[in-house]
Write a protein that holds these residues in place. Structure first.
Motif: not given
Ligand SMILES: [Zn+2]
Length: 233
Positions: A194-207, A224-233
């Motif tokens: 993961q570190q090699k694939a991208s120099d930029k770190k991504l911080y994900r929030v799980q609720v 979504k109603k409150k305006g947040y993007p929500a993705v189900i994995i």
């Protein structure tokens, strides 16, 4: 840097106890090698040496002198018992010993007995004291372990390489705990890529995490109603 001195009981012209096709000096060599490998693989902040790398003949005083001259922080002498008994026991010197020595005996005794009991119903012969030269002459916390009996039914364990490995590793864990050695950072397998694939770190929030997908969908709708993007994995 903590200094650990491992003493492989017997060696060279002195095989130690011999029975059931087993030699004590060979078993103590294996247990200590397993202990040293395990420490090397899992911990930092220490140096370790053994009284004999191979099959050398050493007196008891030579073993203690080596540990003293090096300034070892801990000394562990590994032996196999004889006399047709059964079980595991540990020793410290029966003269004046420090509370550190007692602490080392306690942690080693507990770790090793627990590891042995993964393999069967091992008798706890207890934490003992005796006037053994390697314990008397060493200046640092020193413990001697008697790892089952070579000349009884215990031999079936001593013939099992997995058992010897577990016993060696338990010795290592006990010493590491006693000295408070830091564990080596072991990267999880996916991290380096993961570190090699991208120099930029991504911080994900799980609720939330749900066993039932409907509950996940409900929360996603609310976000979504409150305006947040929500993705189900
Ligand atoms: Zn011995």
């Amino acid at each position: 840097m903590k200094k650990i001195k491992w003493d492989k009981g017997h060696g060279g012209s002195d095989p130690g106890a011999v029975a059931n096709g087993l030699q004590e000096k060979v078993l103590t060599h294996k247990i200590v090698e397993y202990a040293m490998d395990y420490l090397e693989a899992n911990y930092t902040g220490f140096e370790q040496r053994t009284t004999r790398a191979g099959d050398q003949t050493l007196t008891l005083s030579q073993r203690a002198d080596m540990a003293n001259a090096w300034g070892a922080d801990v000394f562990v002498s590994v032996h196999i018992n004889a006399g047709k008994g059964t079980g595991f026991e540990t020793y410290v010197y029966n003269g004046g010993v420090s509370s550190q020595t007692v602490a080392l005996q306690n942690v080693l005794h507990g770790e090793i007995l627990a590891a042995m009991r993964q393999f069967g119903n091992i008798t706890d012969r207890g934490k003992k004291r005796a006037n053994y030269a390697v314990l008397r002459e060493t200046k640092m916390p020193a413990v001697l372990t008697e790892n089952l009996f070579i000349d009884s039914n215990d031999a079936k364990y001593l013939k099992n390489e997995a058992f010897l490995k577990a016993v060696g590793e338990a010795h290592a864990r006990g010493v590491a705990k006693f000295l408070g050695l830091p564990k080596k950072d072991k990267p999880t397998p996916s991290q380096p890529q993961q570190q090699k694939a991208s120099d930029k770190k991504l911080y994900r929030v799980q609720v939330g995490a749900f066993g039932d997908r409907k509950n996940a969908e409900r929360l996603a709708e609310e976000l979504k109603k409150k305006g947040y993007p929500a993705v189900i994995i």
